[in-house]
Write an enzyme that holds these catalytic residues in place. Structure first.
Site, PDB file in Angstrom:
ATOM      1  N   ASP A 242     -31.263  32.815  36.038  1.00 26.99           N
ATOM      2  CA  ASP A 242     -31.166  33.315  34.675  1.00 26.99           C
ATOM      3  C   ASP A 242     -32.322  32.706  33.880  1.00 26.99           C
ATOM      4  OD1 ASP A 242     -30.119  34.456  32.340  1.00 26.99           O
ATOM      5  OD2 ASP A 242     -29.005  32.636  31.879  1.00 26.99           O
TER       6      ASP A 242
ATOM      7  N   ASP B 158     -23.352  35.496  34.386  1.00 34.92           N
ATOM      8  CA  ASP B 158     -23.895  34.984  35.650  1.00 34.92           C
ATOM      9  C   ASP B 158     -22.806  34.682  36.683  1.00 34.92           C
ATOM     10  OD1 ASP B 158     -26.593  34.870  34.643  1.00 34.92           O
ATOM     11  OD2 ASP B 158     -26.008  33.093  33.526  1.00 34.92           O
TER      12      ASP B 158
ATOM     13  N   ASP C 137     -25.965  30.017  33.247  1.00 30.93           N
ATOM     14  CA  ASP C 137     -25.079  29.285  32.349  1.00 30.93           C
ATOM     15  C   ASP C 137     -24.091  30.187  31.623  1.00 30.93           C
ATOM     16  OD1 ASP C 137     -26.885  30.583  30.729  1.00 30.93           O
ATOM     17  OD2 ASP C 137     -27.130  28.915  29.319  1.00 30.93           O
TER      18      ASP C 137
END
Length: 860
Positions: free
Chosen positions: A346, A607, A603
């Site tokens: 990410d 995700d 985070d």
């Protein structure tokens, strides 16, 4: 039927049958709850303790442990029936190994179901304001139904998906859901195309997001499992934990070893039977002896201590990695991380700080400088955000908060300046005006304006606007958000341009170096972000993810591709903008299908499905959501991407340790099986008693093997190519060394059995064979330090535990032979025989050094 975000607010109200002045009536609530569902996340049936224990017991190597127990019990029962000696101590030892293996696995891995529980618990105590029967009331979020009209404002958490009816300067932080780092400006009347991703649906509010500014009103369009949040929950709960490369390799090794042991035992049994038949002594006693020999051979062949050693080695290294800020929740992940070939990361909160930060203040003169005068007053007064009194941050709009933090760091107190200013009027920011204007009263009244460069510069002198636009261009190319400032007195005809602020979510300081280390280690990195394409490209270029033929695309470009075309596209795609949870999950599944070992870092809630589906899921311990923390395998306590690189280095060190003690153990297996099998085929006496062979097994499974996993980490671990997930656990170089060393030890043992070249005498010849074999295996532990070849004594002092283990074990062998004759049926040996055993054993590491080493070792 059109999605709600494409329809007008009036059309949505009509479609849902809601009166905007009355809201949902009390009589309708239950009917709507039945029709559309409850605003809760459905619970998956929890896995019981016994089911978890059963799953661990079905692991191939644990099954081998159970087989070993059965074999040992059989040997002792037959010995007892035939009047021989029995020893159930080894049975107890293996049972303890099973308990340890199962216990450690169940304790370390029993928390995986908590991810769904964390999802379910979010927001349980929130009381949104709802219009029911024409009255505003506060309800628990679980009582919301589709059609409810909900009032929202700054600081609220959104508890259901809804179509906006009104929006007044409304900004929503959707980073946990979409990965978009900047707060999104929401608009009730915007026209949105059907193909728009979640991050661009500005007419909607989504469960799990936070409102950072403004106010508004929405009609609930989805609750519970039907929200975007709930869809992620559904995907997360429905996933099965992927089998790790280590588990797959151990399963393959277990099958191979079991087959080899069965074949060797069968051959030994048939050979003994043939000898008894030819010698005309085929009795039940002979059959029993042959069966015992075959069973003992299986004991020799099966490395029953391997699962325990693997578990203990992983446990030791889990503690070591925790000291490096990497908390391992699933033990086997500590090794799997070292095999990673692809990292899907990410952007927001992982590669960047997820914190809007002023990168520079640039004055009207085009120079970077600290704001002063009207420009400083504009920043401090013309804002709705406030710094927290304790200095821990700010409340309100993230962009305005970043500006206040920046001037505070320059030694200016925004609150003092604001308190000293009298505000006459405020024209709030809106999507139509693209600016905010505050009118200040006093001896020198001013109008202070901030907003988009296009809007602010349009009211300034043309030549000033041209120069300012040129100064802004380099910052805009770096994907910074540019905010322009201007002021005007009552007597001025045009606005006076003061300067601009370049604001961005900065790349974490350690990321460029960490990504360079990944490239050196042969690991590909792909960035999956909810940001727009331009921002994603700018960050990717900054950290050198995009190079050569690698490219950036949006998720929309990939979603329509079939599986074949999707897999082909991933060969060159390294950045996917506007990523959704489903596209992230598809990327992980496609990469794993082509043989990659995939780690996913993130985070946010968006995700979590990909993190759980990956070979290794890595979450941020500080900024990560609880859902992501619970779904992950490794938690970064310092949120540093560089910690991932350190974890990879430790993982590769663990893999090297596995290679060492597998080489050590299987060399013992090969040599012992060859000695017993060839002796049986050649008609020689049985070389080992059952108790001797079990002692050899104890050595093989004990401290010397474990200490091989404690070798210091090599400096070159991150300079090698990663091991593919389909690569065998035993490399050709290891098999070559195992075979040669095993054959040499077997030949030495057989020569002693046949000719007593050690000169121990008829009574002590077999005891000398026993001691020679044990000493050779201890020396083989030194040779196993270099699985792919090299000097086995190099760096030996770096592993003092191994030196101590070898000395203690050799001393125990001397004690057994010298003083344990009544139990072990041994005969004390003279000093010269011990010396010969030591001298011959010392040649084993020398043999290892002389054997050619593999090309892989050249790269170390």
């Amino acid at each position: 039927m059109k999605p709600f975000y494409c329809e007008s607010s009036d059309a949505v109200l009509e479609r849902l049958g809601v009166n905007p002045r009355q809201g949902v009536s009390g009589d309708e609530v239950q009917q709507r709850r039945t029709q559309y569902g409850e605003n809760v996340l459905s619970r998956a049936k929890p896995v019981s303790l016994w089911q978890r224990i059963g799953a661990v017991l079905c692991e191939p190597m644990t099954l081998l442990l159970l087989l070993a127990v059965g074999v040992l019990v059989t040997v002792n029962v037959i010995h007892g029936i035939t009047g021989g000696e029995t020893d159930f101590a080894e049975c107890v030892g293996v049972l303890i190994a099973i308990v340890l293996s199962v216990g450690i696995s169940v304790v370390m891995e029993g928390r995986s179901a908590k991810a769904f529980e964390a999802l379910r618990a979010i927001g349980a105590d929130v009381l949104p304001t709802v219009l029911r029967d024409g009255k505003r009331i506060r309800l628990p979020q679980a009582e919301l139904v589709v059609g409810d009209i909900v009032f929202v404002g700054t600081g609220d958490k959104v508890m259901a998906d809804g179509r906006l009816l009104e929006a007044h300067g409304l900004l929503a932080d959707e980073s946990a859901l979409t990965g978009e780092s900047a707060a999104v400006q929401k608009e009730a009347q915007a026209a949105i195309p059907p193909e728009a991703p979640v991050a661009e649906r500005v007419t909607m509010l989504y469960a799990g997001s936070f409102l950072t500014a403004g106010s508004g009103k929405m009609v609930v369009t989805a609750v519970g499992m039907q929200t975007e949040f709930g869809k992620i929950a559904s995907a997360l709960a429905g996933q099965e934990q992927a089998q790790t490369p280590l588990q797959a390799r151990l399963a393959q090794l277990g099958k191979w070893v079991t087959m080899a042991g069965a074949i060797a035992a069968g051959i030994a049994f048939l050979a003994r039977m043939l000898q008894a038949f030819c010698s005309d002594v085929l009795t039940w006693t002979a059959v029993g002896d042959a069966f015992i020999s075959a069973i003992v051979l299986v004991v020799a062949c099966v490395p029953e201590g391997l699962p325990t050693i693997v578990a203990m080695s992983l446990a030791v290294n889990v503690l070591r990695m925790a000291k490096q800020q990497a908390l391992v929740k699933r033990m086997v992940a500590s090794e799997t991380i070292g095999c990673v070939t692809f990292i899907c990361s990410d952007k927001t909160g992982t590669l960047t700080e997820n914190r809007m930060t002023v990168m520079a203040f640039v004055s009207a003169a085009g120079e970077e400088s600290t704001p002063s005068g009207a420009w400083l007053q504009n920043i401090c007064v013309n804002a709705t955000a406030d710094l927290k009194a304790d200095g821990s941050g700010f409340t309100g709009n993230p962009t305005e908060g970043a500006l206040l933090v920046a001037v505070a760091k320059a030694g200016i107190n925004p609150k003092s300046l604001r308190d000293a200013t009298t505000i006459r009027d405020v024209e709030p920011f809106s999507s139509e005006t693209k600016c905010m204007i505050t009118h200040v009263a006093g001896a020198s009244p001013l109008a202070l304006m901030k907003g988009s460069p296009e809007r602010v510069l349009a009211d300034c002198l043309p030549e000033v606007a041209t120069a300012a636009a040129a100064a802004m261009a380099p910052w805009q190319e770096r994907a910074c958000r540019v905010l322009a400032f201007a002021h005007r007195s009552p007597t001025d005809d045009v606005w006076t341009y003061d300067g601009f602020a370049a604001i961005a979510d900065p790349v974490r300081a350690e990321v460029p170096e960490a990504l360079a280390a990944c490239r050196s280690a042969g690991i590909d990195v792909m960035m999956l972000t909810g940001d727009n394409l331009l921002t994603a490209q700018a960050i990717a270029k900054q950290v050198q993810i995009l190079s050569g033929d690698k490219r950036a695309v949006t998720a929309a470009e990939l979603e329509a591709l079939n599986d074949t075309a999707f897999a082909e596209a991933l060969k060159t795609v390294r950045v996917i903008a506007r990523s959704t949870p489903s596209i992230k999950l598809r990327v992980v599944q496609t990469l794993r299908a082509r043989g990659e070992t995939v780690a996913v870092t993130g985070d946010g809630i968006n995700d979590a499905p990909a993190i759980k589906a990956a070979d290794v899921g890595v979450a941020m311990g500080i900024t990560g959501t609880e859902v992501t923390k619970e779904a992950c395998d490794i938690l970064l306590l310092d949120d540093a991407f560089s910690t991932i690189v350190r974890a990879i280095r430790w993982g590769r060190g663990i893999a090297d340790g596995f290679k060492r003690f597998i080489l050590f153990q299987l060399t013992v297996n090969v040599s012992s099986v060859l000695v017993v099998l060839i002796a049986a085929l050649a008609g020689l006496a049985s070389p080992f008693t059952a108790l001797w062979l079990l002692w050899v097994n104890l050595i093989m499974d004990g401290p010397p093997a474990l200490c091989l996993g404690l070798e210091p980490l090599g400096d070159d671990l991150l300079k090698r190519a990663p091991v593919r997930r389909d690569a065998p656990l035993i490399t050709p170089a290891m098999a070559w060394r195992m075979g040669i060393t095993g054959i040499v030890i077997a030949l030495l043992s057989l020569c002693q059995l046949r000719w007593d070249f050690l000169g121990a005498g008829p009574e002590a010849a077999q005891t000398a064979l026993f001691s020679l074999f044990v000493f050779c295996q201890l020396a083989n532990a030194l040779s196993a330090r270099k699985p792919e070849g090299g000097n086995p004594l190099q760096g030996l002092l770096g592993n003092p535990a191994l030196i101590v283990a070898l000395i203690v074990t050799a001393t125990l062998q001397w004690v057994i032979v010298t003083f344990g004759g009544s139990v072990f049926k041994t005969v004390p040996l003279p000093a010269e025989v011990w010396g010969k055993c030591l001298f011959i054993a010392a040649c084993i590491p020398l043999l290892g050094a002389l054997l050619p080493h593999s090309a892989e070792d050249d790269n170390r």
